[in-house]
Enzyme design. Structure first.
Site, PDB file in Angstrom:
ATOM      1  N   GLY A  10      -2.491   1.425  -0.360  1.00  9.76           N
ATOM      2  CA  GLY A  10      -1.021   1.441  -0.397  1.00  9.76           C
ATOM      3  C   GLY A  10      -0.158   0.647  -1.281  1.00  9.76           C
ATOM      4  CG  LEU A  12       2.383  -4.623   2.280  1.00 13.65           C
ATOM      5  CD1 LEU A  12       2.856  -5.781   1.212  1.00 13.65           C
ATOM      6  CD2 LEU A  12       3.050  -4.331   3.662  1.00 13.65           C
ATOM      7  CG  ASP A  35      -9.675   7.634   9.926  1.00 12.97           C
ATOM      8  OD1 ASP A  35      -8.550   7.255  10.405  1.00 12.97           O
ATOM      9  OD2 ASP A  35     -10.018   8.793  10.105  1.00 12.97           O
ATOM     10  CB  ALA A  59       1.732   2.368   8.926  1.00 10.39           C
ATOM     11  CE1 TYR A 124       7.038   4.059  10.121  1.00  8.31           C
ATOM     12  CE2 TYR A 124       9.396   3.535   9.892  1.00  8.31           C
ATOM     13  CZ  TYR A 124       7.874   3.326   9.641  1.00  8.31           C
ATOM     14  OH  TYR A 124       7.491   2.282   9.038  1.00  8.31           O
TER      15      TYR A 124
END
Length: 285
Positions: A10, A12, A35, A59, A124
């Site tokens: 990702g 970040l 995972d 996330a 979320y």
């Protein structure tokens, strides 16, 4: 130190791996490689590698989809975090958990510090708050880093979306009644590096200083990119009809970072300028 990074594919995670590798032995795991919802894989990786620190960037971050895909959001942000926090607690590893400004309800007009009580208003935010509580409960040596409106040079985000739409010629209609702290992942990764070095513990707000609306951020993006002829129009959140409610104000202030002797993260405009410099350098490389 021996550091593992989840969600390393990702925006970040990629910057965290890059920054931490300058000082530590770092192994980044993409979603395909780890995972985090698979408890057996989590325990296998943790027991084989025996890390000193785990930076948990993985996330479920789709705010609107979380409203209907609640089971998966809870599975990733809640249960998987509990499993990882438990493994870190048992093996004595430090856990750095990346959380969000959306744990707050947005009713405090001047923004939130680490001392304010979370009250999420969407699925979320609730699942990320659940993750925070599991980290606090299961892993004594932890850092919870709340950040805001992330964007980076990798992957899709608000900045890349605005640039893509501007390239098509516009016009652009952008929300002007939500206020937050846009945060560049390159700068956040540097702050994570500093906090790990200090062996800090507890909750920290790690976002750029200053604040703006999405509309103001879009205007700054267009200015940086030289799109001076694009029509940009402010709109309301209600006009979009999105499934998930958003906090009107999710500005993050930190009272704890200065107490460690660290400077606060720079103004969001400086973060945006750094993004464009790094983006250009990446294109030229």
């Amino acid at each position: 130190m021996n550091i593992l990074v989840t969600g390393a594919g990702g925006q970040l995670g990629r910057d965290v791996v890059r920054v931490l590798r300058a000082h530590h032995e770092v192994k980044g795991y993409t979603r395909a490689q780890w995972d985090v919802t698979d408890e057996a894989i989590t325990w296998k990786i943790m027991t084989i590698t025996r890390p000193d620190v785990v930076v948990h960037c993985a996330a479920y971050t789709d705010v609107d989809r979380s409203q209907t895909d609640t089971v998966e959001a809870h599975r990733v942000n809640g249960r998987a975090t509990r499993q990882l926090a438990s493994a870190c607690g048992i093996l004595g590893a430090r856990l750095v958990y990346i959380s969000t400004d959306y744990v707050f309800d947005g009713t405090k007009k001047d923004g939130y510090t680490e001392l304010d009580r979370p009250r999420p208003i969407n699925v979320y935010g609730r699942t990320k708050r659940l993750g925070e509580r599991w980290v606090q409960r299961c892993c004594p040596r932890h850092m919870i880093l709340r950040t805001s409106w992330l964007y980076g040079t990798h992957g899709r985000n608000f900045v890349s979306a605005i640039l893509s739409k501007a390239k098509e010629g516009g016009p652009l209609h952008v929300v002007n009644d939500q206020r937050g702290c846009p945060t560049y992942t390159g700068h956040l990764a540097q702050m994570i590096d500093r906090l790990i070095h200090l062996q800090a513990q507890g909750i920290f707000h790690t976002a750029h200083t200053g604040s703006c609306t999405w509309y103001q951020l879009a205007a700054a993006i267009l200015q940086h990119a030289g799109y001076t002829d694009i029509d940009l129009h402010p709109i309301s959140t209600a006009s979009l009809g999105r499934p998930a409610p958003r906090p009107a104000v999710s500005v993050l202030h930190s009272e704890r970072i200065p107490k460690l002797g660290l400077p606060l993260m720079p103004d969001w405009r400086e973060g945006l300028a750094a993004y464009f410099r790094d983006r250009q350098e990446g294109e030229e490389a």
